[in-house]
Design a protein around this motif. Structure first.
Motif, PDB file in Angstrom:
ATOM      1  N   LYS A  13       0.547   2.949 -19.665  1.00 22.95           N
ATOM      2  CA  LYS A  13       1.541   3.571 -18.789  1.00 22.95           C
ATOM      3  C   LYS A  13       2.569   2.531 -18.318  1.00 22.95           C
ATOM      4  O   LYS A  13       3.770   2.782 -18.385  1.00 22.95           O
ATOM      5  N   SER A  14       2.107   1.376 -17.875  1.00 25.50           N
ATOM      6  CA  SER A  14       3.034   0.351 -17.370  1.00 25.50           C
ATOM      7  C   SER A  14       4.001  -0.093 -18.464  1.00 25.50           C
ATOM      8  O   SER A  14       5.205  -0.258 -18.230  1.00 25.50           O
ATOM      9  N   ARG A  18       8.221   0.508 -18.830  1.00 30.23           N
ATOM     10  CA  ARG A  18       9.110  -0.646 -19.016  1.00 30.23           C
ATOM     11  C   ARG A  18       9.877  -0.539 -20.327  1.00 30.23           C
ATOM     12  O   ARG A  18      11.027  -0.980 -20.416  1.00 30.23           O
ATOM     13  N   THR A  83       5.814   3.596 -10.063  1.00 32.35           N
ATOM     14  CA  THR A  83       6.455   2.619 -10.948  1.00 32.35           C
ATOM     15  C   THR A  83       7.895   3.039 -11.222  1.00 32.35           C
ATOM     16  O   THR A  83       8.809   2.209 -11.192  1.00 32.35           O
ATOM     17  N   ARG A  86      10.005   2.478  -7.894  1.00 30.05           N
ATOM     18  CA  ARG A  86      10.239   1.098  -7.452  1.00 30.05           C
ATOM     19  C   ARG A  86      11.018   0.302  -8.502  1.00 30.05           C
ATOM     20  O   ARG A  86      11.940  -0.438  -8.147  1.00 30.05           O
ATOM     21  N   ARG A 114       8.748  -2.269   0.841  1.00 25.49           N
ATOM     22  CA  ARG A 114       8.432  -3.469   0.059  1.00 25.49           C
ATOM     23  C   ARG A 114       9.495  -3.779  -0.999  1.00 25.49           C
ATOM     24  O   ARG A 114       9.619  -4.930  -1.411  1.00 25.49           O
ATOM     25  N   ALA A 153       0.575  -8.868  -3.614  1.00 28.62           N
ATOM     26  CA  ALA A 153       0.674  -9.009  -5.080  1.00 28.62           C
ATOM     27  C   ALA A 153       0.952  -7.626  -5.642  1.00 28.62           C
ATOM     28  O   ALA A 153       0.064  -6.777  -5.672  1.00 28.62           O
ATOM     29  N   SER A 154       2.199  -7.369  -6.035  1.00 32.26           N
ATOM     30  CA  SER A 154       2.565  -6.058  -6.564  1.00 32.26           C
ATOM     31  C   SER A 154       3.502  -6.230  -7.754  1.00 32.26           C
ATOM     32  O   SER A 154       4.605  -6.773  -7.615  1.00 32.26           O
ATOM     33  N   ALA A 155       3.049  -5.750  -8.908  1.00 31.60           N
ATOM     34  CA  ALA A 155       3.882  -5.846 -10.117  1.00 31.60           C
ATOM     35  C   ALA A 155       5.109  -4.965  -9.993  1.00 31.60           C
ATOM     36  O   ALA A 155       6.148  -5.254 -10.582  1.00 31.60           O
ATOM     37  N   ARG A 181      -0.049  -7.837 -12.628  1.00 29.25           N
ATOM     38  CA  ARG A 181       0.218  -7.607 -14.062  1.00 29.25           C
ATOM     39  C   ARG A 181       1.594  -8.159 -14.443  1.00 29.25           C
ATOM     40  O   ARG A 181       2.563  -8.011 -13.691  1.00 29.25           O
ATOM     41  N   ILE A 301      -6.800  -3.354  -9.879  1.00 28.63           N
ATOM     42  CA  ILE A 301      -6.526  -2.465  -8.736  1.00 28.63           C
ATOM     43  C   ILE A 301      -6.694  -0.988  -9.112  1.00 28.63           C
ATOM     44  O   ILE A 301      -7.285  -0.210  -8.353  1.00 28.63           O
ATOM     45  N   ASP A 302      -6.235  -0.602 -10.314  1.00 24.89           N
ATOM     46  CA  ASP A 302      -6.329   0.819 -10.694  1.00 24.89           C
ATOM     47  C   ASP A 302      -7.728   1.199 -11.190  1.00 24.89           C
ATOM     48  O   ASP A 302      -8.024   2.380 -11.356  1.00 24.89           O
ATOM     49  N   GLU A 325      -4.712  -2.135  -0.508  1.00 28.90           N
ATOM     50  CA  GLU A 325      -3.634  -1.493  -1.284  1.00 28.90           C
ATOM     51  C   GLU A 325      -4.058  -0.117  -1.818  1.00 28.90           C
ATOM     52  O   GLU A 325      -3.227   0.739  -2.072  1.00 28.90           O
ATOM     53  N   LYS A 329      -2.004   4.180  -2.666  1.00 28.18           N
ATOM     54  CA  LYS A 329      -1.800   4.620  -4.057  1.00 28.18           C
ATOM     55  C   LYS A 329      -1.467   6.118  -4.047  1.00 28.18           C
ATOM     56  O   LYS A 329      -1.085   6.655  -3.015  1.00 28.18           O
ATOM     57  N   ARG A 375      -6.567   9.393 -11.199  1.00 26.20           N
ATOM     58  CA  ARG A 375      -7.705   8.476 -11.393  1.00 26.20           C
ATOM     59  C   ARG A 375      -8.957   8.950 -10.627  1.00 26.20           C
ATOM     60  O   ARG A 375     -10.080   8.742 -11.081  1.00 26.20           O
TER      61      ARG A 375
HETATM   62  C1  S3P Z   1       1.996  -0.891 -11.776  1.00 26.33           C
HETATM   63  C2  S3P Z   1       1.620  -1.746 -10.782  1.00 26.33           C
HETATM   64  C3  S3P Z   1       0.517  -1.457  -9.844  1.00 26.33           C
HETATM   65  C4  S3P Z   1      -0.386  -0.348 -10.369  1.00 26.33           C
HETATM   66  C5  S3P Z   1       0.399   0.814 -10.873  1.00 26.33           C
HETATM   67  C6  S3P Z   1       1.308   0.392 -12.016  1.00 26.33           C
HETATM   68  C7  S3P Z   1       3.120  -1.280 -12.659  1.00 26.33           C
HETATM   69  O1  S3P Z   1       1.071  -1.041  -8.591  1.00 26.33           O
HETATM   70  O2  S3P Z   1      -1.284   0.068  -9.357  1.00 26.33           O
HETATM   71  O3  S3P Z   1      -0.479   1.826 -11.342  1.00 26.33           O
HETATM   72  O4  S3P Z   1       3.291  -0.658 -13.733  1.00 26.33           O
HETATM   73  O5  S3P Z   1       3.844  -2.219 -12.317  1.00 26.33           O
HETATM   74  P1  S3P Z   1       1.483  -2.085  -7.442  1.00 26.33           P
HETATM   75  O6  S3P Z   1       2.646  -2.865  -7.908  1.00 26.33           O
HETATM   76  O7  S3P Z   1       1.808  -1.216  -6.250  1.00 26.33           O
HETATM   77  O8  S3P Z   1       0.267  -2.930  -7.205  1.00 26.33           O
END
Ligand code: S3P
Length: 414
Positions: A13-14, A18, A83, A86, A114, A153-155, A181, A301-302, A325, A329, A375
């Motif tokens: 998914k991530s 992207r 995702t 943000r 954030r 810590a948030s990707a 990540r 985290i997930d 965190e 979610k 999830r």
């Molecule tokens: C993600 C980052 C994580 C994760 C989410 C997908 C991403 O969230 O929990 O399912 O694709 O960058 P956070 O950045 O809020 O930790």
């Protein structure tokens, strides 16, 4: 019930999100193979279309024709996807004009402060509900690179700032409290940008142009985690999970399962679009309790809900800490897991930033609330399989967010 056979979970998914966003920003046409065609990713596909980008299906693939992003004429609905909301905030901060973003009843409750705080420092302006929630309007334009120490810590936050940094004048430097990540950093490099990574600090100089590339999306480790836990925790199981992204910033759950005594081997390691990929063999056995905390948390985290399920099958007391965190979610995943598991007979205690689980325990059949969180739904279904009980989910359709054919795929393993 044991799990047997082979499975290829759907695309990550991530990486799928992207791929659409990078394709939109790059010079040329990006072809994406193995896209996760789930509700969340389609929110991102529609969002890039709203920004004037051609993104369409071509047989099994998706193609995205990069170009100049323009101010959207409609409100962009990110649906359930944090995702999308943000990362798009970072991109729209650099678009001259106003973008209005909203989301579903879950997403409008998730914190946007954030991303708002650092993007405002870069020069964008925001008008958000209560200052920090969707719906929000972004007035984008010319941005200035910043040095920013992230509090969490948030990707998603890191990626929003890097994407904003692409159009900024001046260097963008971001430091995370621990490593989340790193798909954005990897994809930036794969699309030809220069990014310097030093531990938890990332530095990107201005004026970088992305060049379109072909991307093959590997299977999502977060989706693989559901059948992996089912197999690992049920003696006699044997399961091969193919083509999974084994990026170390995503595979904390495999290290935890190994620590719990699981029999896991990763074979046939290769690289796709800058991401390591492997086939994961899981053989069932008896698991033992563990503690999950600290810097390990962002790497899984997930997967915490499904590791909590593993803890119900494991011997001893499992502690999960530093995971507050989870409360922000798609739903409050600590409260949702405690409620669901308790109603099935598990011994779980709720803490501010985690849970304590006593195992092993024999769960019984029952009806549970998913809180429309994909999830949570998948996790409770795996418990039904592993314990061979009937678990009625109030909203099974929410699995469409990340794993549309989850239930039929799991049936193939019985
Ligand atoms: C993600 C980052 C994580 C994760 C989410 C997908 C991403 O969230 O929990 O399912 O694709 O960058 P956070 O950045 O809020 O930790």
């Amino acid at each position: 019930m044991k799990a047997h056979g082979e499975i290829t979970p759907p695309g990550d998914k991530s990486i799928s999100h992207r791929a659409f966003l990078f394709g939109a920003l790059a010079n040329g046409t990006t072809r994406i193979k193995g896209v996760l065609e789930s509700r969340d990713v389609m929110s991102t596909a529609k969002a890039v279309q709203s920004l004037g980008i051609e993104a369409r299906k071509d047989h099994e693939d998706w193609v995205v024709k990069g170009g100049t992003l323009r101010e959207p004429i409609t409100v962009i609905d990110a649906g359930n996807s944090g995702t999308t909301a943000r990362l798009l905030s970072g991109i729209c901060a650099g678009i001259d004009g106003v973008t209005i973003l909203t989301g579903d009843s879950s997403l409008v409750c998730r914190p946007m402060g954030r991303v708002i705080t650092p993007l405002e420092k870069m020069g964008a302006r925001f008008l958000a509900r209560s200052g920090r929630y969707l719906p929000m309007a972004i007035q984008g334009g010319s941005l200035q690179g910043i040095s920013y120490d992230m509090e969490i810590a948030s990707a998603q936050v890191k990626s929003a700032l890097l994407l904003a940094g692409l159009s900024a004048s001046g260097t963008t430097t971001i430091t995370e409290p621990s490593k989340s990540r790193d798909h954005t950093e990897r994809m930036l490099a794969y699309f030809g940008a220069e990014v310097a990574v030093d531990g938890t600090t990332i530095c990107m100089s201005p004026g970088q142009r992305l060049q379109a590339r072909e991307i093959t999306v590997p299977s999502d480790p977060s989706s693989a985690a559901f059948p992996a836990v089912w197999a690992a925790a049920t003696p006699g199981s044997s399961l091969l999970i193919r083509g999974v992204c084994i990026n170390p910033t995503r595979t904390g759950f495999l290290r935890v399962l190994e620590r719990m005594g699981a029999h896991i081997t990763v074979e046939n390691i290769r690289e796709w679009a800058g991401e390591p990929v492997g086939d994961i063999q899981v053989d069932g056995g008896v698991l033992h309790a563990t503690t999950i905390e600290g810097e390990e948390i962002p790497t899984l985290i997930d997967e915490i809900p499904i590791l909590v399920a593993a803890a119900c099958l494991a011997q001893g007391r499992t502690e999960i800490r530093d995971a507050s965190e989870l409360r922000v979610k798609e739903t409050d995943r600590i409260a949702a897991m405690v409620q669901g598991l308790t109603s099935l007979g598990a011994h779980v205690d709720e803490n501010d930033d985690g849970m304590t689980i006593e195992g092993p325990v024999q769960l019984h059949s029952g009806s549970v609330r998913t809180f429309s969180d994909h999830r949570i739904a998948m996790c409770l279904h795996i418990l039904a399989k592993a314990f061979d009980i009937d678990v009625h989910l109030d909203d099974p359709s929410c699995v469409d967010i990340s794993y549309p054919d989850f239930f039929s795929s799991m049936e193939t393993l019985v």
